[in-house]
Write an enzyme that holds these catalytic residues in place. Sequence first.
Site, short mmCIF file in Angstrom:
data_model
loop_
_atom_site.label_atom_id
_atom_site.label_comp_id
_atom_site.label_asym_id
_atom_site.label_seq_id
_atom_site.Cartn_x
_atom_site.Cartn_y
_atom_site.Cartn_z
N HIS A 74 0.84 -1.20 0.00
CA HIS A 74 0.00 0.00 0.00
C HIS A 74 0.88 1.26 0.00
O HIS A 74 0.69 2.16 -0.82
CB HIS A 74 -0.91 -0.03 1.23
CG HIS A 74 -1.71 1.22 1.45
ND1 HIS A 74 -3.07 1.28 1.26
CD2 HIS A 74 -1.34 2.48 1.84
CE1 HIS A 74 -3.51 2.50 1.52
NE2 HIS A 74 -2.47 3.25 1.88
N GLU A 75 1.83 1.29 0.92
CA GLU A 75 2.66 2.49 1.06
C GLU A 75 3.52 2.73 -0.18
O GLU A 75 3.64 3.85 -0.66
CB GLU A 75 3.54 2.39 2.31
CG GLU A 75 2.76 2.41 3.61
CD GLU A 75 1.83 3.60 3.73
OE1 GLU A 75 2.13 4.66 3.15
OE2 GLU A 75 0.78 3.45 4.37
N HIS A 109 1.73 4.27 -3.00
CA HIS A 109 1.63 5.74 -2.96
C HIS A 109 2.77 6.35 -3.77
O HIS A 109 2.60 7.40 -4.40
CB HIS A 109 1.68 6.25 -1.52
CG HIS A 109 0.37 6.17 -0.80
ND1 HIS A 109 -0.80 6.70 -1.32
CD2 HIS A 109 0.02 5.61 0.39
CE1 HIS A 109 -1.80 6.47 -0.47
NE2 HIS A 109 -1.33 5.82 0.57
N TYR A 119 -4.25 14.32 -2.98
CA TYR A 119 -4.61 13.60 -1.76
C TYR A 119 -5.68 14.35 -0.98
O TYR A 119 -5.48 14.81 0.14
CB TYR A 119 -3.36 13.40 -0.91
CG TYR A 119 -3.44 12.24 0.06
CD1 TYR A 119 -3.51 10.93 -0.39
CD2 TYR A 119 -3.44 12.46 1.43
CE1 TYR A 119 -3.58 9.88 0.49
CE2 TYR A 119 -3.49 11.41 2.33
CZ TYR A 119 -3.56 10.13 1.85
OH TYR A 119 -3.63 9.08 2.75
N ASP A 161 -9.42 14.04 7.83
CA ASP A 161 -8.68 13.07 7.03
C ASP A 161 -8.70 13.43 5.54
O ASP A 161 -9.00 12.60 4.68
CB ASP A 161 -9.27 11.66 7.26
CG ASP A 161 -8.44 10.56 6.62
OD1 ASP A 161 -7.23 10.78 6.41
OD2 ASP A 161 -9.01 9.49 6.34
ZN LIG Z 1 -2.48 5.24 2.11
#
Ligand SMILES: [Zn+2]
Lengths: 349, 88
Positions: free
Chosen positions: A141-142, A145, A156, A238
Amino acid sequence: MHLPARYTLELDAAHRTRRRIGALPTAVPDTATGPDHPVRTIYDARHQQTLPGEKVRAEGAGPAKDQPVNHAYDGLGATFTLYLRAYGRHSIDGRGLPLNASVHYGQGYNNAFWDGKQMVFGDGDGRIFQDFTGSVDVIGHELTHGVTQYTANLEYFGQSGALNESVSDVFGSVIKQYALRQTVDQADWLIGADVLAPGIHGTALRSMKAPGTAYDDPTLGKDPQPATMDGYVSTSQDNGGVHINSGIPNHAFYLVAAALGGHSWERAGQIWYDTLTGGALASDADFAAFARATATAAQTRYGDGEEYQTVLKAWSQVGVPAAPTGTALPRQASPQQQAPEGAQPPSQG
Amino acid sequence: MRIAVTRTGGFAGITRRAELDTTGRPDAGRLHALAHEVLTASDSGTPVGVPDGFVYEITVDGRTVRCADPHLSGAQRKLIQQVLKEGA
Ligand SMILES: [Zn+2]
């Protein structure tokens, strides 16, 4: 109520150039350059928050005594392998970018992130989260990015931010499935199953198969993810709920992969990868624009058959119009669900 | 002095909020100094963050500043850690 924080990448001039080039339809060749093996370096932040820390394992070196070091090393490798073997992509930037990661960041630090240049893993506090290197889908996942940063560069914030998050969940899960050679039926479609501490009531942080069902816990609260536009959450927190509304495109991908069957990294993953890297997707794309782009990508690669029809059907099931000319449906289903301020879980980490 | 910290974002996307009242605390002086430093050195605009990075909102007696990982100053980090750990 305040303006949500936007994230801005720290881009050098060369990177900005790449990004502009990346916006052209054919400018990101999947087989650009770089070695066919990862170049990994793992650092130990020694519980400080200064990056990268002390170098503890280089590419080709044997396992360290410290397991998070090895988990990070293996997770970076699994990510590199999926992108190369499935899509012909050489590392995060498509040009063999060395993969760096720091473990033991901070004290009981309940997070992991990609800082624009490297991976950062906390240990978790042991009460809510444990070692963030423990889930290969979290590592995937990271790093994804990073792939997004070098390709579609989805902003984002709001829907494009939720798409950025979703793309990371999609390939995080695909990377895990590839590493385990799982079919779509065998896969758990969970994100972060191994980073939840043992006492937490839940199976993971997110579920792509069944968004909203990953956890329900007195401390963490309940998984707030919607699976369809009927549950779309409008919030200023968020970055506009990027980790909440990602459930919708996450579920669309799951539906496509499940309907096509077999391995998720093959047709479903290829369509999403083409969408992300094809250059046609705007950095401020909303769900409908992304859905249309996946339909176009499916059509371009596979024609008007099963894949294209499956993509259209999946987006329709989650309430997002995907037809190329689609103007018949409203951009967002209504009524929008307002996130009450008090609905946020009171404590974490 | 009332110091509140709201942390949003993060991989899990779960919000955490805590508030601490320095009245009667033996370390009130140290906290006031930290809070003063944070208010002076931070701004109320939108911070530069990273995907999945924590974003913090620090409110001291009604005045709010914002900051984001991984670019915290020493004072921001100390204040955030203490308020989230000891606040309610
Ligand atoms: Zn993420």
